[in-house]
Design a protein around this motif. Structure first.
Motif, PDB file in Angstrom:
ATOM      1  N   LEU A 103     -29.850 -27.381 -40.903  1.00 19.15           N
ATOM      2  CA  LEU A 103     -29.525 -27.993 -42.199  1.00 19.15           C
ATOM      3  C   LEU A 103     -28.297 -28.895 -42.089  1.00 19.15           C
ATOM      4  N   ALA A 104     -27.319 -28.442 -41.299  1.00 19.76           N
ATOM      5  CA  ALA A 104     -26.104 -29.256 -41.106  1.00 19.76           C
ATOM      6  C   ALA A 104     -26.457 -30.576 -40.429  1.00 19.76           C
ATOM      7  N   GLU A 105     -27.325 -30.529 -39.433  1.00 19.97           N
ATOM      8  CA  GLU A 105     -27.728 -31.751 -38.735  1.00 19.97           C
ATOM      9  C   GLU A 105     -28.509 -32.679 -39.664  1.00 19.97           C
ATOM     10  N   TRP A 106     -29.334 -32.111 -40.524  1.00 23.08           N
ATOM     11  CA  TRP A 106     -30.072 -32.945 -41.493  1.00 23.08           C
ATOM     12  C   TRP A 106     -29.114 -33.667 -42.443  1.00 23.08           C
ATOM     13  N   LEU A 107     -28.080 -32.929 -42.885  1.00 19.22           N
ATOM     14  CA  LEU A 107     -27.102 -33.547 -43.781  1.00 19.22           C
ATOM     15  C   LEU A 107     -26.388 -34.708 -43.102  1.00 19.22           C
ATOM     16  N   ILE A 108     -26.028 -34.498 -41.834  1.00 14.83           N
ATOM     17  CA  ILE A 108     -25.350 -35.566 -41.080  1.00 14.83           C
ATOM     18  C   ILE A 108     -26.271 -36.758 -40.900  1.00 14.83           C
ATOM     19  N   GLN A 109     -27.529 -36.476 -40.552  1.00 13.08           N
ATOM     20  CA  GLN A 109     -28.506 -37.557 -40.396  1.00 13.08           C
ATOM     21  C   GLN A 109     -28.732 -38.300 -41.718  1.00 13.08           C
ATOM     22  N   ALA A 110     -28.575 -37.581 -42.836  1.00 14.74           N
ATOM     23  CA  ALA A 110     -28.776 -38.202 -44.158  1.00 14.74           C
ATOM     24  C   ALA A 110     -27.579 -39.034 -44.592  1.00 14.74           C
ATOM     25  N   GLY A 111     -26.504 -39.003 -43.796  1.00 16.61           N
ATOM     26  CA  GLY A 111     -25.357 -39.856 -44.104  1.00 16.61           C
ATOM     27  C   GLY A 111     -24.120 -39.126 -44.574  1.00 16.61           C
ATOM     28  N   VAL A 112     -24.175 -37.808 -44.682  1.00 13.72           N
ATOM     29  CA  VAL A 112     -22.992 -37.056 -45.100  1.00 13.72           C
ATOM     30  C   VAL A 112     -22.002 -37.004 -43.937  1.00 13.72           C
ATOM     31  N   ASP A 113     -20.742 -37.230 -44.237  1.00 17.97           N
ATOM     32  CA  ASP A 113     -19.712 -37.237 -43.201  1.00 17.97           C
ATOM     33  C   ASP A 113     -19.670 -35.891 -42.479  1.00 17.97           C
ATOM     34  N   ILE A 114     -19.541 -35.930 -41.157  1.00 19.55           N
ATOM     35  CA  ILE A 114     -19.577 -34.713 -40.351  1.00 19.55           C
ATOM     36  C   ILE A 114     -18.445 -33.754 -40.715  1.00 19.55           C
ATOM     37  N   LYS A 115     -17.287 -34.291 -41.125  1.00 21.41           N
ATOM     38  CA  LYS A 115     -16.182 -33.427 -41.510  1.00 21.41           C
ATOM     39  C   LYS A 115     -16.480 -32.701 -42.818  1.00 21.41           C
ATOM     40  N   VAL A 116     -17.182 -33.387 -43.727  1.00 23.07           N
ATOM     41  CA  VAL A 116     -17.561 -32.757 -44.993  1.00 23.07           C
ATOM     42  C   VAL A 116     -18.547 -31.620 -44.736  1.00 23.07           C
ATOM     43  N   VAL A 117     -19.494 -31.859 -43.841  1.00 25.00           N
ATOM     44  CA  VAL A 117     -20.486 -30.829 -43.503  1.00 25.00           C
ATOM     45  C   VAL A 117     -19.801 -29.631 -42.846  1.00 25.00           C
ATOM     46  N   GLN A 118     -18.893 -29.920 -41.918  1.00 23.89           N
ATOM     47  CA  GLN A 118     -18.178 -28.844 -41.241  1.00 23.89           C
ATOM     48  C   GLN A 118     -17.376 -28.008 -42.234  1.00 23.89           C
ATOM     49  N   GLU A 119     -16.699 -28.686 -43.160  1.00 25.11           N
ATOM     50  CA  GLU A 119     -15.912 -27.980 -44.166  1.00 25.11           C
ATOM     51  C   GLU A 119     -16.816 -27.136 -45.068  1.00 25.11           C
ATOM     52  N   MET A 120     -17.983 -27.670 -45.405  1.00 26.58           N
ATOM     53  CA  MET A 120     -18.936 -26.963 -46.244  1.00 26.58           C
ATOM     54  C   MET A 120     -19.387 -25.663 -45.577  1.00 26.58           C
ATOM     55  N   VAL A 121     -19.748 -25.765 -44.289  1.00 20.02           N
ATOM     56  CA  VAL A 121     -20.218 -24.586 -43.556  1.00 20.02           C
ATOM     57  C   VAL A 121     -19.079 -23.573 -43.399  1.00 20.02           C
ATOM     58  N   GLU A 122     -17.894 -24.055 -43.049  1.00 18.73           N
ATOM     59  CA  GLU A 122     -16.759 -23.154 -42.837  1.00 18.73           C
ATOM     60  C   GLU A 122     -16.378 -22.425 -44.125  1.00 18.73           C
ATOM     61  N   ASN A 123     -16.362 -23.154 -45.247  1.00 19.48           N
ATOM     62  CA  ASN A 123     -15.993 -22.533 -46.523  1.00 19.48           C
ATOM     63  C   ASN A 123     -16.991 -21.449 -46.919  1.00 19.48           C
ATOM     64  N   HIS A 124     -18.289 -21.736 -46.706  1.00 20.09           N
ATOM     65  CA  HIS A 124     -19.300 -20.737 -47.049  1.00 20.09           C
ATOM     66  C   HIS A 124     -19.172 -19.517 -46.135  1.00 20.09           C
ATOM     67  N   LEU A 125     -18.905 -19.770 -44.850  1.00 19.42           N
ATOM     68  CA  LEU A 125     -18.742 -18.675 -43.904  1.00 19.42           C
ATOM     69  C   LEU A 125     -17.528 -17.823 -44.271  1.00 19.42           C
ATOM     70  N   LYS A 126     -16.434 -18.470 -44.685  1.00 11.64           N
ATOM     71  CA  LYS A 126     -15.248 -17.736 -45.115  1.00 11.64           C
ATOM     72  C   LYS A 126     -15.558 -16.850 -46.322  1.00 11.64           C
ATOM     73  N   THR A 127     -16.315 -17.406 -47.269  1.00 11.34           N
ATOM     74  CA  THR A 127     -16.683 -16.640 -48.458  1.00 11.34           C
ATOM     75  C   THR A 127     -17.495 -15.404 -48.091  1.00 11.34           C
ATOM     76  N   MET A 128     -18.441 -15.585 -47.156  1.00  5.07           N
ATOM     77  CA  MET A 128     -19.289 -14.468 -46.741  1.00  5.07           C
ATOM     78  C   MET A 128     -18.481 -13.416 -45.984  1.00  5.07           C
ATOM     79  N   ILE A 129     -17.537 -13.848 -45.150  1.00 13.71           N
ATOM     80  CA  ILE A 129     -16.702 -12.900 -44.403  1.00 13.71           C
ATOM     81  C   ILE A 129     -15.843 -12.077 -45.358  1.00 13.71           C
ATOM     82  N   ILE A 130     -15.227 -12.755 -46.332  1.00 13.82           N
ATOM     83  CA  ILE A 130     -14.387 -12.055 -47.312  1.00 13.82           C
ATOM     84  C   ILE A 130     -15.219 -11.054 -48.116  1.00 13.82           C
ATOM     85  N   LYS A 131     -16.429 -11.455 -48.457  1.00 14.90           N
ATOM     86  CA  LYS A 131     -17.310 -10.606 -49.266  1.00 14.90           C
ATOM     87  C   LYS A 131     -17.753  -9.364 -48.518  1.00 14.90           C
ATOM     88  N   HIS A 132     -18.043  -9.506 -47.217  1.00 12.26           N
ATOM     89  CA  HIS A 132     -18.627  -8.404 -46.458  1.00 12.26           C
ATOM     90  C   HIS A 132     -17.664  -7.781 -45.445  1.00 12.26           C
TER      91      HIS A 132
END
Length: 529
Positions: A354-383
């Protein structure tokens, strides 16, 4: 016919492609790919490698194209200046006196101190990398022995903290003798640094030598002005810019000792030369460098009973010893594949896709990385489970290598701070806070209550905070005072320790009145509590 050179740095986490070439007579025959696959087998097989880095110049159109498309992450861009100098002129320059008493040759202990200093690293190495002889290193202590060699010299200027560092390396090239110089920081001391580097270069170069200076784009003209008195001859360089790029390696497992199953005879045998191309084609075309292995399989491969061997069954990987037992009991290869496939969830791979699709669709790679990292942080804190976290040290018996790598990144340090506040009794988090402090980031953890329970960490944080408050002026004092008093007034023991220490410091003639001001502010805050 062909060669390819790679180096492993960052404790084995990064592979750096140094150089490669195929003889023109043998181009187009797949030799480079064969070399790459061979290196993957022998270099990537321990499972520690997570990044592939390379330093290339602006003549490499293929790499420029990949970088512009976002296939490679651009970390650094450096300008190149070229000079020619003969040994006579170099000798005369080395006899010139240094203009600064703070310019000196650096040794391993000096780089250890520099890498631990947050202010030095942010000033000299904002990209969190240092390049020496076209090899990029993260700012970790384990890289320092790799940076130093017989043909390299590190020079620094600054006291008590370094404000300028140059890394010089001599080597023989197709053009003759070459001395490459990497520049970091305040170029005002370039003259003195060249005096010391030329002394070093004279040990190896009896004749004319090419000097290549690599620096930030806006420093080239300043360097020219600083060394104008040397009257060095300019040299036309084939390239004007070098780039440091990095690519995350997504596969976490690489076949180390491949075996195959003969479906008709149900025999397990080691791969011989005749089979190797088939194995490679499966590895490269089906999996294409990605980690598409079931999670359960990884635990099987790492199990001591399985000896780390892998078996390929109709293009799928299974455990070696387990598959032998299964087949000996009458099981079929197809059933092995079916059982593994049914349990395959591909959560991590789906995220990558999904991250690669977003990058291919034109989303900046740093934005995608931040998106994935933030979600991962949320999941780690939750569990997050502090008991399971503490068991990491019980199971491994030592500090996990991935933990030391995580704390190098602000994103994950912030996660540890948040978790440490929520779980102050977690031993793993307390230890991580100490690791972060030892790594030189103590200025970030003033609000972490966990630090107040460790005298070594608290002392380091207290020292850093007091220094910044004293040197920052009234505006910074008013801004950071509430957080400082909150940390010191965390408990009676921290308050008493801090007041005694500052009362002693307040007797000093220089800055003593400012320390007394801090003591009074602390007392006021304590009374209000």
């Amino acid at each position: 016919v062909a060669f390819c050179i790679v180096s492993k740095v960052d404790g084995g986490a990064t592979v750096v492609t140094r150089a490669s070439r195929v003889h023109k007579q043998y181009e187009g025959l797949g030799l480079y790919k064969a070399l790459t696959l061979f290196l993957q087998k022998h270099v990537f097989s321990d499972g520690t490698v997570t990044n592939d880095a390379v330093v290339y110049n602006d003549n490499n159109k293929s790499m420029l194209d990949k970088t512009s498309k976002g296939e490679l992450t651009l970390l650094m861009k450096r300008s190149v200046i070229g000079y020619k100098i003969d040994s006579d002129k170099m000798t005369s320059i080395t006899q010139m006196p240094l203009t600064s008493d703070n310019t000196r040759i650096l040794y391993e202990v000096d780089l250890i101190s520099a890498f631990k200093s947050r202010s030095v690293c942010s000033s000299l190495f904002p990209e969190e990398r240092i390049i020496c002889h076209f090899v990029p290193y993260r700012l970790t202590e384990r890289n320092i022995p790799l940076i130093f060699s017989e043909v390299s010299l590190i020079v620094g200027t600054g006291e008590p903290e370094l404000s300028f560092i140059t890394c010089g390396t001599y080597y023989r090239s197709e053009n003759g003798h070459t001395y490459i110089l990497e520049v970091y920081g305040n170029c005002s001391y370039m003259r003195d640094h060249l005096v010391l580097h030329f002394k070093h270069a004279l040990q190896y170069c009896p004749a004319e030598i090419d000097i290549l200076i690599m620096c930030k784009e806006n420093d080239a003209e300043k360097i020219n002005n600083e060394i104008k008195e040397f009257q060095l001859g300019y040299m036309v360089v084939d390239f004007k810019t070098v780039f440091l790029v990095e690519k995350n390696i997504k596969n976490t497992y690489v076949m180390t000792d491949p075996v195959m199953i003969d479906s008709e005879q149900r025999e397990v045998r080691r791969v011989n030369d005749a089979d190797y191309d088939d194995v490679v084609s499966i590895r490269s075309s089906v999996y294409d460098g990605y980690d598409y292995l079931p999670f359960q399989f990884k635990s099987l491969i790492n199990h001591p009973d399985n000896e780390g061997y892998a078996t390929i069954v109709n293009g799928k990987f299974v455990s070696y010893n387990l598959s032998v037992k299964f087949l000996q009991a009458g099981g079929s290869p197809e059933k092995v594949v079916e059982l593994l496939s049914e349990n395959y969830k591909a959560v991590a791979q789906t995220v990558n896709l999904l991250a690669e699709w977003l990058i291919q669709a034109g989303v900046d790679i740093k934005v995608v990385q931040e998106m994935v990292e933030n979600h991962l942080k949320t999941m780690i804190i939750k569990h997050f489970d502090p008991k399971k976290a503490d068991s990491i040290f019980t199971d491994e018996g030592e500090t996990p290598s991935w933990l030391a790598e995580m704390i190098e990144y602000p994103t994950w340090r912030g996660l540890f701070y948040k978790l440490a506040e929520e779980y102050p009794d977690c031993l793993m988090l307390n230890f991580t806070v100490k690791l972060i402090s030892d790594a030189g980031f103590q200025g970030e953890i003033t609000s972490v209550s966990t630090a107040c329970h460790q005298i070594e960490v608290f002392s380091r944080v207290l020292r850093t905070t007091i220094s910044s408050l004293l040197n920052g002026g009234e505006e910074l004092l008013e801004k950071n005072l509430p957080e400082f008093t909150k940390m010191v007034c965390h408990g009676e023991h921290t308050y008493l320790y801090s007041q005694v220490l500052m009362q002693i410091l307040s007797q000093e003639p220089k800055g003593g009145s400012n320390i007394r001001r801090l003591c009074q502010e602390l007392q006021k805050s304590a009374n209000e509590r």
